[in-house]
Design an enzyme around this catalytic site. Structure first.
Site, PDB file in Angstrom:
ATOM      1  CB  ILE A 177      -7.105  -7.927   6.999  1.00  0.00           C
ATOM      2  CG1 ILE A 177      -6.698  -8.099   8.467  1.00  0.00           C
ATOM      3  CG2 ILE A 177      -6.808  -9.166   6.185  1.00  0.00           C
ATOM      4  CD1 ILE A 177      -5.384  -8.761   8.718  1.00  0.00           C
ATOM      5  CG  ASN A 196      -7.523  -2.575  -6.116  1.00  0.00           C
ATOM      6  OD1 ASN A 196      -6.583  -3.350  -5.972  1.00  0.00           O
ATOM      7  ND2 ASN A 196      -7.821  -1.656  -5.190  1.00  0.00           N
ATOM      8  N   GLY A 213      -0.051   5.336  -4.508  1.00  0.00           N
ATOM      9  CA  GLY A 213      -0.701   6.572  -4.927  1.00  0.00           C
ATOM     10  C   GLY A 213      -0.172   7.767  -4.141  1.00  0.00           C
ATOM     11  CG  ASP A 237      -2.084   0.927   1.088  1.00  0.00           C
ATOM     12  OD1 ASP A 237      -2.334   1.423  -0.032  1.00  0.00           O
ATOM     13  OD2 ASP A 237      -2.752   1.201   2.107  1.00  0.00           O
ATOM     14  CG  HIS A 253      -0.079   1.959  -9.352  1.00  0.00           C
ATOM     15  ND1 HIS A 253      -0.295   1.551  -8.061  1.00  0.00           N
ATOM     16  CD2 HIS A 253      -1.192   2.654  -9.715  1.00  0.00           C
ATOM     17  CE1 HIS A 253      -1.491   1.972  -7.661  1.00  0.00           C
ATOM     18  NE2 HIS A 253      -2.047   2.650  -8.645  1.00  0.00           N
ATOM     19  NE  ARG A 258      -2.975  -1.634   4.443  1.00  0.00           N
ATOM     20  CZ  ARG A 258      -4.200  -1.763   3.983  1.00  0.00           C
ATOM     21  NH1 ARG A 258      -4.954  -2.737   4.408  1.00  0.00           N
ATOM     22  NH2 ARG A 258      -4.698  -0.902   3.106  1.00  0.00           N
TER      23      ARG A 258
HETATM   24  C1  FPP Z   1      -2.044   0.036  -3.298  1.00  0.00           C
HETATM   25  O1  FPP Z   1      -1.575   1.362  -3.323  1.00  0.00           O
HETATM   26  C2  FPP Z   1      -1.511  -0.696  -4.415  1.00  0.00           C
HETATM   27  C3  FPP Z   1      -2.236  -1.269  -5.397  1.00  0.00           C
HETATM   28  C4  FPP Z   1      -3.720  -1.215  -5.442  1.00  0.00           C
HETATM   29  C5  FPP Z   1      -1.615  -1.975  -6.513  1.00  0.00           C
HETATM   30  C6  FPP Z   1      -0.378  -2.754  -6.195  1.00  0.00           C
HETATM   31  C7  FPP Z   1       0.334  -2.980  -7.463  1.00  0.00           C
HETATM   32  C8  FPP Z   1       1.666  -2.869  -7.654  1.00  0.00           C
HETATM   33  C9  FPP Z   1       2.631  -2.648  -6.555  1.00  0.00           C
HETATM   34  C10 FPP Z   1       2.217  -2.969  -9.020  1.00  0.00           C
HETATM   35  C11 FPP Z   1       2.052  -4.324  -9.643  1.00  0.00           C
HETATM   36  C12 FPP Z   1       2.968  -5.272  -9.039  1.00  0.00           C
HETATM   37  C13 FPP Z   1       3.314  -6.438  -9.578  1.00  0.00           C
HETATM   38  C14 FPP Z   1       4.269  -7.260  -8.824  1.00  0.00           C
HETATM   39  C15 FPP Z   1       2.827  -6.939 -10.872  1.00  0.00           C
HETATM   40  P1  FPP Z   1      -2.627   2.540  -3.454  1.00  0.00           P
HETATM   41  O2  FPP Z   1      -2.771   2.886  -4.896  1.00  0.00           O
HETATM   42  O3  FPP Z   1      -3.906   2.180  -2.783  1.00  0.00           O
HETATM   43  O4  FPP Z   1      -1.891   3.676  -2.695  1.00  0.00           O
HETATM   44  P2  FPP Z   1      -2.559   4.844  -1.843  1.00  0.00           P
HETATM   45  O5  FPP Z   1      -3.217   4.191  -0.656  1.00  0.00           O
HETATM   46  O6  FPP Z   1      -1.387   5.678  -1.452  1.00  0.00           O
HETATM   47  O7  FPP Z   1      -3.520   5.553  -2.746  1.00  0.00           O
END
Ligand code: FPP
Length: 226
Positions: A180, A60, A15, A12, A29, A173
């Site tokens: 979770i 998502n 963003g 997490d 990302h 996390r």
């Molecule tokens: C959460 O951060 C992250 C995700 C929803 C996507 C996770 C994906 C990756 C790390 C890239 C793909 C990885 C692989 C290994 C193929 P968020 O966007 O919710 O962050 P925020 O809470 O700061 O908005």
């Protein structure tokens, strides 16, 4: 060191990492993807049998079309680009999540890589893509034949999940939230939880070692007495 068979990570903070720098969320990302590569390499070098990464949840899809499209392309790219790395490091790729509801090209990529690496005996990298813990449990229930329902046990139920993973030992996390978020609900029943404020793109191999160090000092009683 206390044995560890399965690490799971909620990656997490991508963003926020981007927003703090005045960049598009997609850039976060992209950086998160680079971090995932580094951490998989480190876990494979430590010979930990399983690492599960929460790459895309069933929730998502609520994000913008642009962000969902970007994440799908990134996942596809990862599966292709890292294939050689999986071969060289004897890594087995496993997918959990609702495969049939993913775009066809991603389904094909996942099936190809899973098939081609299934004989590898090194670390298993489990990608949770279009994954939700409740969704996995419901789909498992729907797979149980009616005449088996009454004799189901905790261990036989696991066989109906997307993959019969061992229980999670350590759930990490990043990004400061302490929840979770519908991840591995069945498999985390006795997981040790490790939360860090570090945003996923900033998470390093040293941070992984810190989490493992913390795990080493936990007193795991599984409801019993030590
Ligand atoms: C959460 O951060 C992250 C995700 C929803 C996507 C996770 C994906 C990756 C790390 C890239 C793909 C990885 C692989 C290994 C193929 P968020 O966007 O919710 O962050 P925020 O809470 O700061 O908005």
């Amino acid at each position: 060191m206390k044995t560890i068979e399965h690490i799971a990570i909620i990656m997490d903070g991508n963003g926020r990492w981007a927003q703090q720098r005045g960049l598009y969320r997609s850039r976060g990302h992209q950086e998160g993807y680079e971090t995932a590569k580094k951490i998989v390499k480190a876990v494979s070098a430590l010979k930990i049998p399983y690492i599960t990464l929460y790459a895309f949840s069933t929730e998502n899809w609520k994000r913008t079309t642009e962000e969902v499209g970007f994440l799908m392309r990134l996942i596809k790219k990862h599966l292709r680009a890292e294939f050689q790395f999986y071969v060289e490091n004897n890594i087995r790729m496993i997918h959990i999540g609702n495969l049939s509801a993913l775009p066809k090209d991603i389904q094909k990529e996942i099936s190809d890589v899973t098939e081609k690496t299934k004989h590898h005996a090194g670390t298993a990298v489990v990608f949770a893509i279009n994954y939700g813990g409740k969704d996995e449990i419901i789909r498992a229930l729907q797979k149980i034949p009616a005449d088996k329902i009454n004799s189901i046990t905790e261990s036989s139920f696991s066989e109906y999940l997307d993959y019969p993973l061992p229980d999670v030992d350590l759930l990490i996390r990043t990004g400061g939230e302490k929840r979770i978020s519908n991840f591995l609900l069945w498999q985390t029943a006795y997981a040790e939880l490790y939360f860090t404020d570090t945003l996923w793109p900033d998470f390093t191999e040293d941070d992984l070692h810190q989490a493992l160090q913390s795990y080493k000092h936990r007193d795991r009683r599984f409801g019993g007495i030590t």
